[in-house]
Write a protein that holds these residues in place. Sequence first.
Motif, PDB file in Angstrom:
ATOM      1  N   UNK A 141      33.912  31.560 -14.694  1.00 54.24           N
ATOM      2  CA  UNK A 141      34.867  30.464 -14.514  1.00 54.24           C
ATOM      3  C   UNK A 141      34.107  29.174 -14.231  1.00 54.24           C
ATOM      4  N   UNK A 142      34.797  28.053 -14.383  1.00 56.95           N
ATOM      5  CA  UNK A 142      34.170  26.754 -14.113  1.00 56.95           C
ATOM      6  C   UNK A 142      33.716  26.667 -12.654  1.00 56.95           C
ATOM      7  N   UNK A 143      34.527  27.206 -11.743  1.00 62.41           N
ATOM      8  CA  UNK A 143      34.169  27.141 -10.318  1.00 62.41           C
ATOM      9  C   UNK A 143      32.927  27.969 -10.029  1.00 62.41           C
ATOM     10  N   UNK A 148      26.974  28.262  -8.963  1.00 68.30           N
ATOM     11  CA  UNK A 148      25.620  28.632  -9.377  1.00 68.30           C
ATOM     12  C   UNK A 148      24.752  27.387  -9.520  1.00 68.30           C
ATOM     13  N   UNK A 149      25.331  26.328 -10.077  1.00 68.77           N
ATOM     14  CA  UNK A 149      24.593  25.061 -10.206  1.00 68.77           C
ATOM     15  C   UNK A 149      24.111  24.568  -8.851  1.00 68.77           C
ATOM     16  N   UNK A 150      24.990  24.656  -7.849  1.00 68.16           N
ATOM     17  CA  UNK A 150      24.626  24.198  -6.508  1.00 68.16           C
ATOM     18  C   UNK A 150      23.563  25.091  -5.897  1.00 68.16           C
ATOM     19  N   UNK A 151      23.717  26.408  -6.091  1.00 69.33           N
ATOM     20  CA  UNK A 151      22.790  27.374  -5.493  1.00 69.33           C
ATOM     21  C   UNK A 151      21.399  27.240  -6.087  1.00 69.33           C
TER      22      UNK A 151
END
Length: 288
Positions: A141-143, A148-151
């Motif tokens: 999902x987009x969320x 994952x991008x933040x992590x």
Amino acid sequence: WYDWTELPESFFTSDSINHYRQEAQSLLQQEFGESNLFVYKDPRICRVLQFWKEELNAFGAKVLVVFPIRNAFEVSASLETQKGLHKDYGCLLWLRYVLDAELNSRDLTRSFVSYDALLDDWPTVADKIASELEIKWQKLSDSTISEIDKFLSIDHRHYKIIEEEFNTSLENWCHEVFKIINDWALHGENKRQHGKLNQIRAQFNEFSIDFGKLIIHLNNNIQKRQTRISELKSTVSEKNAILEYKEEQLKNLRDTEYKLKLTTTKLDAELEYKEEQLKNLRDTEYKL
């Protein structure tokens, strides 16, 4: 987990290990009994991969390996900051963990992953893993993608070390092992390089005891210094608390002194007034 020496083969057939086999099966059934695809992640698996291979096979799972690789000197710098470990000690642990994991996973399907590439472009790395291990990821999902991008944000990276000179055998071994496996992550595994890794492993095993004595000595010194620093910090805190208490007492005394001065001034004024009244009365009495 903080031991860099080679585990003896008898370790995996000892009574102490056999004691945990039933527990491992219960854990796998409880956590992953209904799963078609699951991930079991723990860096310490590197040391006991032989045990978990056997237990995962007994559980009925097909074991696939994702092998992330990061520069040894960045890892040791992180361990030095987070755990207070000497950088050479961190390198010893890195080398042992990586060599054990590589050797004991040669019989498995594996995908090598560059830490740098993971931070730079994790979707491409995820596709690489799926292709090499012949698995299919669920649609994200987009969320989830955002999480994952933040992590995996490069902002979380505190160390990026450019290797230049290597002054010890340990540094050379770490450099060579990282270079080989990182190259596998970028261009695919070259089995002809297994021999080089075996050679480094043999040399490392031979000299690990001597390295161990050195690092134990260094770590003991570090721990003593850290203990002394903690003691000094505690002493400073106590002294600061006493100082604050004394300053508060001094402030209270000054406040009391000020109030007494005001009272004295008031009493002096009243006394002067009464004396003036008494003088007037005496003057009046004299006239009468």
